[in-house]
Design a protein around this motif. Structure first.
Motif, mmCIF file in Angstrom:
data_model
loop_
_atom_site.group_PDB
_atom_site.id
_atom_site.type_symbol
_atom_site.label_atom_id
_atom_site.label_comp_id
_atom_site.label_asym_id
_atom_site.label_seq_id
_atom_site.Cartn_x
_atom_site.Cartn_y
_atom_site.Cartn_z
ATOM 1 N N ARG A 174 0.843 -1.201 0.000
ATOM 2 C CA ARG A 174 0.000 0.000 0.000
ATOM 3 C C ARG A 174 0.885 1.260 0.000
ATOM 4 N N ASN A 178 -0.995 4.414 -1.034
ATOM 5 C CA ASN A 178 -1.819 5.028 0.002
ATOM 6 C C ASN A 178 -0.970 5.834 0.978
ATOM 7 N N LYS A 210 -3.558 -4.095 -5.221
ATOM 8 C CA LYS A 210 -4.526 -3.565 -4.264
ATOM 9 C C LYS A 210 -5.051 -2.190 -4.689
ATOM 10 N N ASN A 211 -4.456 -1.594 -5.695
ATOM 11 C CA ASN A 211 -4.728 -0.199 -6.019
ATOM 12 C C ASN A 211 -5.300 -0.032 -7.433
#
Length: 331
Positions: A172, A175, A200-201
């Motif tokens: 992440r 983020n 995840k993005n």
């Protein structure tokens, strides 16, 4: 209404479009035109020379990265709740041919020079004890908390004084960078190798291993092949990553996920177990309260007996986030 994991999110349309565009004959493995662009694209992003390898999973990215720093007779030091310790089924030991993980403490799953020293400095320098070879930190941490540039700098300085390599698990990373509002180089700091997450993005099946020591990448190319992670049609991996880098899509997606998490956190200030600095929200929540939320249509993971973990994604929908925030506030 899905808040279990950002892995459950949709693939971004730009990624699909890029993969369709890549669906044409080209050289196999990582000799295609798109894969050859990765080094330059990441060098521009970080403002320093990089060598970049794609792989399909975050587990492989972390373990191959650590393999560049840790010998089989050595160890990597990480937080005791780090993903490589808790959620990778012993993969570091498998990829590193028996090397150990040494576990450090720290609030919100973040280590400090002091907690690292408590692990490293008690090890005798002799052949009877496993010697630390590297440190691994997670940006953002397993509890969604972000290392500030000065914190990374302090850990990097500690690593240098002890002759240790420094790896960053950046599943992440986007983020974290979005929360910090700084450059990617500042968010990564002086690490040797970064696992740069995309799945995840908004990605589909591609992660990047970014080597700031270009020479270290050479041996890992062989280890990637040996581990079964050299895909024959690598252009589809590179296409995903380049699509996410274009026009800072990776940052825009992370900002959207972070904003959704912040909205949920604002509805539960007295329940928060950790600061909400990325796209994960951990809050106190009884079994009855969790049942009520699930009964209203919200999916999430329990986190122990009296807590819940809520994860937001780049494609979080306002008609899901708003009602969840209201439902939590009304518990």
């Amino acid at each position: 209404m899905q808040f279990t994991s950002d892995n459950a999110a949709a693939v971004h349309p730009a990624v699909w479009k890029a993969m369709m565009a890549a669906d044409a004959p080209d050289a196999p493995y990582d000799n295609d035109a798109l894969s050859r662009r990765l080094d330059g694209a990441f060098s521009a992003l970080f403002g320093r020379e990089c060598a970049v390898l794609w792989t399909a999973t975050g587990t492989a990215a972390n373990c191959l990265a650590l393999a560049s720093l840790v010998q089989p007779h050595g160890a990597a030091v990480c937080h005791r709740e780090a993903h490589i310790e808790m959620d990778e089924a012993g993969a570091p030991g498998f990829f590193l041919h028996g090397a150990k993980l040494l576990l450090a403490d720290g609030a919100s799953a973040k280590v400090t020079p002091q907690t690292l020293a408590a692990v490293v400095d008690i090890i005798r320098d002799d052949v009877h004890q496993v010697q630390p070879h590297a440190i691994s930190i997670t940006q953002a941490s397993e509890y969604g908390c972000v290392y500030r540039p000065d914190e990374v700098a302090a850990i990097a300085a500690f690593a240098k004084t002890r002759g240790l390599g420094l790896h960053m698990d950046g599943a992440r990373f986007a983020n974290a960078a979005a929360h910090l509002g700084c450059t990617p180089a500042e968010a990564a700091g002086d690490v040797d190798v970064l696992s740069f997450g995309f799945v995840k993005n908004g990605g589909m099946s591609a992660e990047a291993i970014v080597f700031f020591d270009v020479e270290a990448a050479r041996a890992i190319r062989y280890r990637r092949k040996r581990a079964g992670h050299l895909q024959s049609k690598g252009r589809f991996m590179a296409a995903q990553i380049l699509a996410m880098l274009e026009n800072d899509l990776w940052l825009d997606n992370a900002r959207a996920a972070n904003a959704a998490a912040a909205e949920i956190a604002a509805a539960a200030p007295g329940r928060l177990l950790h600061p909400v600095e990325a796209n994960e929200v951990f809050l106190t929540c009884t079994a009855a309260e969790r049942e009520a939320l699930r009964g209203a249509g919200f999916a999430f993971y329990d986190w122990g007996a009296d807590a819940a973990r809520l994860v937001t994604s780049w494609d979080a929908r306002a008609e899901h986030v708003g009602p969840l925030a209201k439902a939590i506030a009304s518990l």
